[in-house]
Scaffold this motif. Structure first.
Motif, PDB file in Angstrom:
ATOM      1  N   ARG A   1       0.866  -1.178   0.000  1.00  0.00           N
ATOM      2  CA  ARG A   1       0.000   0.000   0.000  1.00  0.00           C
ATOM      3  C   ARG A   1       0.904   1.230   0.000  1.00  0.00           C
ATOM      4  O   ARG A   1       1.952   1.250   0.647  1.00  0.00           O
ATOM      5  CB  ARG A   1      -0.892   0.011   1.245  1.00  0.00           C
ATOM      6  CG  ARG A   1      -1.680  -1.262   1.490  1.00  0.00           C
ATOM      7  CD  ARG A   1      -2.727  -1.559   0.467  1.00  0.00           C
ATOM      8  NE  ARG A   1      -3.840  -0.643   0.576  1.00  0.00           N
ATOM      9  CZ  ARG A   1      -4.893  -0.691  -0.238  1.00  0.00           C
ATOM     10  NH1 ARG A   1      -4.975  -1.588  -1.184  1.00  0.00           N
ATOM     11  NH2 ARG A   1      -5.873   0.169  -0.106  1.00  0.00           N
ATOM     12  N   CYS A   2       0.502   2.238  -0.743  1.00  0.00           N
ATOM     13  CA  CYS A   2       1.321   3.447  -0.815  1.00  0.00           C
ATOM     14  C   CYS A   2       0.420   4.673  -0.861  1.00  0.00           C
ATOM     15  O   CYS A   2      -0.749   4.594  -1.213  1.00  0.00           O
ATOM     16  CB  CYS A   2       2.256   3.395  -2.024  1.00  0.00           C
ATOM     17  SG  CYS A   2       1.424   3.187  -3.602  1.00  0.00           S
ATOM     18  N   ALA A   3       0.995   5.805  -0.511  1.00  0.00           N
ATOM     19  CA  ALA A   3       0.266   7.074  -0.539  1.00  0.00           C
ATOM     20  C   ALA A   3       0.156   7.569  -1.974  1.00  0.00           C
ATOM     21  O   ALA A   3       1.046   7.331  -2.795  1.00  0.00           O
ATOM     22  CB  ALA A   3       0.993   8.109   0.319  1.00  0.00           C
TER      23      ALA A   3
ATOM     24  N   ASP B   1      -3.253   7.260  -9.775  1.00  0.00           N
ATOM     25  CA  ASP B   1      -3.758   7.248  -8.402  1.00  0.00           C
ATOM     26  C   ASP B   1      -5.288   7.134  -8.386  1.00  0.00           C
ATOM     27  O   ASP B   1      -5.850   6.395  -7.587  1.00  0.00           O
ATOM     28  CB  ASP B   1      -3.329   8.512  -7.654  1.00  0.00           C
ATOM     29  CG  ASP B   1      -1.887   8.478  -7.210  1.00  0.00           C
ATOM     30  OD1 ASP B   1      -1.284   7.379  -7.139  1.00  0.00           O
ATOM     31  OD2 ASP B   1      -1.333   9.568  -6.930  1.00  0.00           O
TER      32      ASP B   1
ATOM     33  N   HIS C   1      -1.664  13.048  -1.838  1.00  0.00           N
ATOM     34  CA  HIS C   1      -1.592  12.870  -0.382  1.00  0.00           C
ATOM     35  C   HIS C   1      -0.186  13.190   0.114  1.00  0.00           C
ATOM     36  O   HIS C   1      -0.009  13.933   1.094  1.00  0.00           O
ATOM     37  CB  HIS C   1      -1.987  11.434  -0.011  1.00  0.00           C
ATOM     38  CG  HIS C   1      -2.034  11.190   1.460  1.00  0.00           C
ATOM     39  ND1 HIS C   1      -3.189  11.343   2.189  1.00  0.00           N
ATOM     40  CD2 HIS C   1      -1.070  10.819   2.344  1.00  0.00           C
ATOM     41  CE1 HIS C   1      -2.933  11.074   3.459  1.00  0.00           C
ATOM     42  NE2 HIS C   1      -1.661  10.748   3.581  1.00  0.00           N
ATOM     43  N   ARG C   2       0.818  12.652  -0.571  1.00  0.00           N
ATOM     44  CA  ARG C   2       2.211  12.911  -0.168  1.00  0.00           C
ATOM     45  C   ARG C   2       2.567  14.385  -0.255  1.00  0.00           C
ATOM     46  O   ARG C   2       3.366  14.890   0.530  1.00  0.00           O
ATOM     47  CB  ARG C   2       3.187  12.122  -1.041  1.00  0.00           C
ATOM     48  CG  ARG C   2       3.487  10.754  -0.486  1.00  0.00           C
ATOM     49  CD  ARG C   2       4.510  10.072  -1.313  1.00  0.00           C
ATOM     50  NE  ARG C   2       3.870   9.736  -2.567  1.00  0.00           N
ATOM     51  CZ  ARG C   2       4.286   8.843  -3.421  1.00  0.00           C
ATOM     52  NH1 ARG C   2       5.397   8.195  -3.195  1.00  0.00           N
ATOM     53  NH2 ARG C   2       3.634   8.588  -4.523  1.00  0.00           N
TER      54      ARG C   2
ATOM     55  N   ALA D   1      -4.498   4.958   1.446  1.00  0.00           N
ATOM     56  CA  ALA D   1      -3.389   4.308   0.730  1.00  0.00           C
ATOM     57  C   ALA D   1      -3.963   3.451  -0.392  1.00  0.00           C
ATOM     58  O   ALA D   1      -5.073   2.925  -0.287  1.00  0.00           O
ATOM     59  CB  ALA D   1      -2.579   3.460   1.690  1.00  0.00           C
TER      60      ALA D   1
END
Length: 135
Positions: free
Chosen positions: A63-65, A120, A69-70, A78
């Motif tokens: 899972r990643c941002a 995304d 969001h970052r 995520a």
């Protein structure tokens, strides 16, 4: 897939160069790609070249941002890395050899890049991988 072949070959070459350094190839059918997992570079994540995904982790389940969001622009949950990278595979399949020049013209690896925001969006909602689709 033929239209994306020039970048797929570049990804295949990069992956094969990384195999002696620990990268492990396998077919990632859900992502329509050949995955080279455990690529030894950087802090994490993945790079897609045509129908090849070069990932630092053991698989694409991490899972990643999101980019927004970052960057602190909003709060997103995520997303699954494989879903984000699958969007880039689809983008390559439509744009073929034009993908990388257009990607770089749109800002490269950045929150400003519509290719990254679309990837995304696709990872969050399962639709909207085209960079200029209406959200």
């Amino acid at each position: 897939m033929l239209w994306a072949l020039p970048w797929t070959l570049a990804g295949l070459l990069a992956g094969l160069v990384l195999v002696p350094l620990g990268a492990r190839p396998r077919l990632a059918r859900g992502e329509c790609a050949l995955l080279f997992a455990r690529c030894p570079w950087g802090p994490g994540g993945a790079l897609t070249l045509g129908n090849v995904i070069l990932a630092t982790g053991p698989d694409l389940e991490a899972r990643c941002a999101t980019y927004e969001h970052r960057a602190g622009r909003c709060r997103h949950p995520a997303v699954r890395l494989g879903d984000h990278e699958r969007a880039h595979v689809y983008q390559y399949m439509v744009l073929g050899p034009l993908f990388v020049p257009l990607y770089l013209l749109c800002g490269g690896v950045s929150v400003r890049n519509p290719f990254e925001r679309a990837a995304d969006r696709y990872a969050m909602h399962g639709r909207g991988w085209w960079p200029w689709a209406r959200a």
